[in-house]
Write a protein that holds these residues in place. Structure first.
Motif, PDB file in Angstrom:
ATOM      1  N   MET A   1       0.829  -1.212   0.000  1.00 38.33           N
ATOM      2  CA  MET A   1       0.000   0.000   0.000  1.00 38.33           C
ATOM      3  C   MET A   1       0.863   1.260   0.000  1.00 38.33           C
ATOM      4  N   ILE A   2       1.913   1.269   0.808  1.00 35.43           N
ATOM      5  CA  ILE A   2       2.840   2.403   0.847  1.00 35.43           C
ATOM      6  C   ILE A   2       3.465   2.615  -0.536  1.00 35.43           C
ATOM      7  N   GLY A   3       3.843   1.515  -1.193  1.00 29.01           N
ATOM      8  CA  GLY A   3       4.418   1.619  -2.538  1.00 29.01           C
ATOM      9  C   GLY A   3       3.454   2.266  -3.517  1.00 29.01           C
ATOM     10  N   GLY A   4       2.166   1.933  -3.418  1.00 31.38           N
ATOM     11  CA  GLY A   4       1.173   2.557  -4.287  1.00 31.38           C
ATOM     12  C   GLY A   4       1.047   4.048  -4.037  1.00 31.38           C
ATOM     13  N   PHE A   5       1.044   4.462  -2.768  1.00 35.52           N
ATOM     14  CA  PHE A   5       0.955   5.884  -2.438  1.00 35.52           C
ATOM     15  C   PHE A   5       2.197   6.643  -2.904  1.00 35.52           C
ATOM     16  N   ILE A   6       3.373   6.052  -2.689  1.00 34.37           N
ATOM     17  CA  ILE A   6       4.602   6.722  -3.122  1.00 34.37           C
ATOM     18  C   ILE A   6       4.617   6.875  -4.635  1.00 34.37           C
TER      19      ILE A   6
ATOM     20  N   SER B   1       1.798  -3.355  11.131  1.00 33.89           N
ATOM     21  CA  SER B   1       0.788  -3.225  10.079  1.00 33.89           C
ATOM     22  C   SER B   1      -0.244  -2.157  10.439  1.00 33.89           C
ATOM     23  N   PHE B   2      -0.712  -2.173  11.693  1.00 34.62           N
ATOM     24  CA  PHE B   2      -1.671  -1.154  12.132  1.00 34.62           C
ATOM     25  C   PHE B   2      -1.037   0.237  12.121  1.00 34.62           C
ATOM     26  N   VAL B   3       0.231   0.316  12.493  1.00 30.60           N
ATOM     27  CA  VAL B   3       0.922   1.612  12.486  1.00 30.60           C
ATOM     28  C   VAL B   3       0.963   2.184  11.075  1.00 30.60           C
ATOM     29  N   LEU B   4       1.353   1.359  10.090  1.00 23.81           N
ATOM     30  CA  LEU B   4       1.455   1.835   8.708  1.00 23.81           C
ATOM     31  C   LEU B   4       0.083   2.199   8.139  1.00 23.81           C
ATOM     32  N   THR B   5      -0.931   1.385   8.460  1.00 19.56           N
ATOM     33  CA  THR B   5      -2.278   1.683   7.967  1.00 19.56           C
ATOM     34  C   THR B   5      -2.780   3.014   8.499  1.00 19.56           C
ATOM     35  N   ASN B   6      -2.656   3.206   9.794  1.00 18.92           N
ATOM     36  CA  ASN B   6      -3.164   4.449  10.384  1.00 18.92           C
ATOM     37  C   ASN B   6      -2.293   5.647  10.023  1.00 18.92           C
ATOM     38  N   PHE B   7      -0.991   5.428   9.864  1.00 23.72           N
ATOM     39  CA  PHE B   7      -0.123   6.507   9.403  1.00 23.72           C
ATOM     40  C   PHE B   7      -0.551   6.989   8.019  1.00 23.72           C
ATOM     41  N   SER B   8      -0.846   6.055   7.128  1.00 21.18           N
ATOM     42  CA  SER B   8      -1.280   6.429   5.778  1.00 21.18           C
ATOM     43  C   SER B   8      -2.640   7.117   5.805  1.00 21.18           C
ATOM     44  N   GLN B   9      -3.531   6.646   6.684  1.00 19.04           N
ATOM     45  CA  GLN B   9      -4.848   7.275   6.777  1.00 19.04           C
ATOM     46  C   GLN B   9      -4.735   8.717   7.273  1.00 19.04           C
TER      47      GLN B   9
ATOM     48  N   GLN C   1      -2.587  10.793   4.389  1.00 12.49           N
ATOM     49  CA  GLN C   1      -3.175  10.944   3.057  1.00 12.49           C
ATOM     50  C   GLN C   1      -4.695  11.037   3.065  1.00 12.49           C
ATOM     51  N   GLY C   2      -5.317  10.817   4.208  1.00 11.16           N
ATOM     52  CA  GLY C   2      -6.765  10.878   4.265  1.00 11.16           C
ATOM     53  C   GLY C   2      -7.386   9.523   3.971  1.00 11.16           C
ATOM     54  N   ALA C   3      -8.654   9.401   4.332  1.00 13.02           N
ATOM     55  CA  ALA C   3      -9.349   8.122   4.185  1.00 13.02           C
ATOM     56  C   ALA C   3      -9.987   7.945   2.814  1.00 13.02           C
ATOM     57  N   ARG C   4     -10.061   8.992   2.027  1.00 11.13           N
ATOM     58  CA  ARG C   4     -10.723   8.883   0.720  1.00 11.13           C
ATOM     59  C   ARG C   4      -9.854   8.141  -0.287  1.00 11.13           C
TER      60      ARG C   4
ATOM     61  N   TYR D   1      -5.732  -0.291 -11.858  1.00  8.45           N
ATOM     62  CA  TYR D   1      -7.042   0.070 -11.321  1.00  8.45           C
ATOM     63  C   TYR D   1      -7.252   1.582 -11.251  1.00  8.45           C
ATOM     64  N   GLY D   2      -6.167   2.364 -11.296  1.00 10.81           N
ATOM     65  CA  GLY D   2      -6.306   3.817 -11.295  1.00 10.81           C
ATOM     66  C   GLY D   2      -6.687   4.427  -9.970  1.00 10.81           C
ATOM     67  N   LEU D   3      -6.383   3.744  -8.855  1.00  6.48           N
ATOM     68  CA  LEU D   3      -6.714   4.295  -7.537  1.00  6.48           C
ATOM     69  C   LEU D   3      -5.872   3.613  -6.464  1.00  6.48           C
ATOM     70  N   VAL D   4      -5.738   4.311  -5.348  1.00  5.70           N
ATOM     71  CA  VAL D   4      -5.125   3.738  -4.141  1.00  5.70           C
ATOM     72  C   VAL D   4      -5.907   4.239  -2.939  1.00  5.70           C
ATOM     73  N   ASP D   5      -5.876   3.483  -1.858  1.00  2.87           N
ATOM     74  CA  ASP D   5      -6.467   3.924  -0.604  1.00  2.87           C
ATOM     75  C   ASP D   5      -5.710   3.273   0.539  1.00  2.87           C
ATOM     76  N   PHE D   6      -5.908   3.766   1.746  1.00  5.07           N
ATOM     77  CA  PHE D   6      -5.098   3.344   2.890  1.00  5.07           C
ATOM     78  C   PHE D   6      -5.395   1.911   3.314  1.00  5.07           C
TER      79      PHE D   6
END
Length: 305
Positions: free
Chosen positions: A44-49, A111-119, A122-125, A224-229
């Motif tokens: 997920m982090i790779g997709g956001f980066i 895993s929870f740290v990275l998920t919530n850090f990304s949320q 970058q926001g939940a949308r 897919y043209g999208l990423v999310d946390f």
């Protein structure tokens, strides 16, 4: 048959993405003997980066798509590899000689740290992007007007997967790092006595797995043209299932498992029910493990006495 062929193509592409993530799971398990449950979040982090790098390059006026994609891939792999190295140093190395559940619980916490850090960062949308790679080929058009299409992005995903699988199979089988990995897999203490830097080898394994997850994250973004946390949790569970199905510890097994999970999901959603595609995939996993406990290509563990 045209509809089946189209779903077969879609399933192979989805399975290729799962396979890239599953290789990271199976490499870490093969050496450390533990499951890195934060690996899906690295994807997920790779997709956001990849998304952030793409937007930065476009904003500074770079418009050549091949150059943009190459730079995005390199930056994403570099930064995500740093995440993988950090996870190994923080969540695994201090607990390597502790009881077996400790590293697993630490990885789940990471895993929870990275998920919530990304949320938070970058926001939940959901973050959509316009199609970057367009075009494709019509393989066949039936009498009813249904056309079997193979898009350029699907070709890129499959070719990238095949090239990376071949590259890392060669790395494990033919290079000094690969020999060190196989030595650590068999016996870390003996490998250390023979001059293998165990800490460095394990760190490099996490780095390589994270780099592969970054490639998968970029492929997911392009396809897919999208990423999310939250996408790391779902894809991580599917990729872990793929690694177990194919035989965890086996690189070809991880890829085979990824392809099978992708095909099962796609075909079940196409012919039966989209809501129950995950149920079908996990049910088949259970059936396979009943008759083949080590997976399709897995090797039974030898108990050292």
């Amino acid at each position: 048959m045209d509809y089946f062929a189209q779903q077969l193509i879609n399933g192979l592409v989805l399975g290729s993405i799962y396979g890239l993530i599953a290789i990271g799971y199976t490499m870490v398990y093969g050496i450390v003997g533990m499951i890195n449950f934060a690996h899906g979040d690295i994807f997920m982090i790779g997709g956001f980066i990849a998304l952030i790098t793409f937007l930065i390059l476009v904003s500074i006026g770079l418009t050549t798509v091949p150059v943009i994609l190459l730079l995005v891939l390199l930056v994403s792999m570099a930064i995500t590899s740093l995440y993988g190295w950090t996870i190994e140093r923080i969540a695994y190395r201090p607990l390597r000689h502790s009881f077996r559940l400790a590293p697993m619980l630490s990885a789940i916490g990471m895993s929870f740290v990275l998920t919530n850090f990304s949320q938070v960062a970058q926001g939940a949308r959901v973050k959509p992007v316009p199609p970057i790679i367009t075009g494709g080929y019509t393989l066949h058009e039936g009498a009813d007007g249904f056309a079997v299409r193979l898009s350029n992005i699907q070709i890129i995903v499959v070719i990238t997967t095949i090239v990376l699988l071949a590259l890392f199979t060669w790395l494990v089988a033919r290079t000094r790092l690969g020999r060190d990995m196989r030595a650590c897999e068999q016996d870390q203490t003996m490998a250390s006595l023979l001059g293998v830097d165990v800490d460095r080898t394990i760190s490099m394994t996490f780095v390589i797995g994270a780099a592969l997850a970054a490639v998968a994250g970029m492929m997911y973004l392009l396809y897919y043209g999208l990423v999310d946390f939250f996408m790391g949790f779902v894809a991580g569970i599917k990729a872990f299932t793929a690694a177990v199905l194919g035989g965890i510890g086996s690189l070809p097994g991880a890829m085979l498992g990824g392809l099978l999970i992708g095909l099962i999901e796609t075909l079940w959603a196409a012919y039966f029910s989209t809501e129950y595609k995950d149920v079908a995939a996990f049910s088949i996993l259970i059936v396979v493990l009943i008759f083949l406990p080590t997976g399709l290509l897995g090797r039974p563990e030898v108990e050292k006495v």
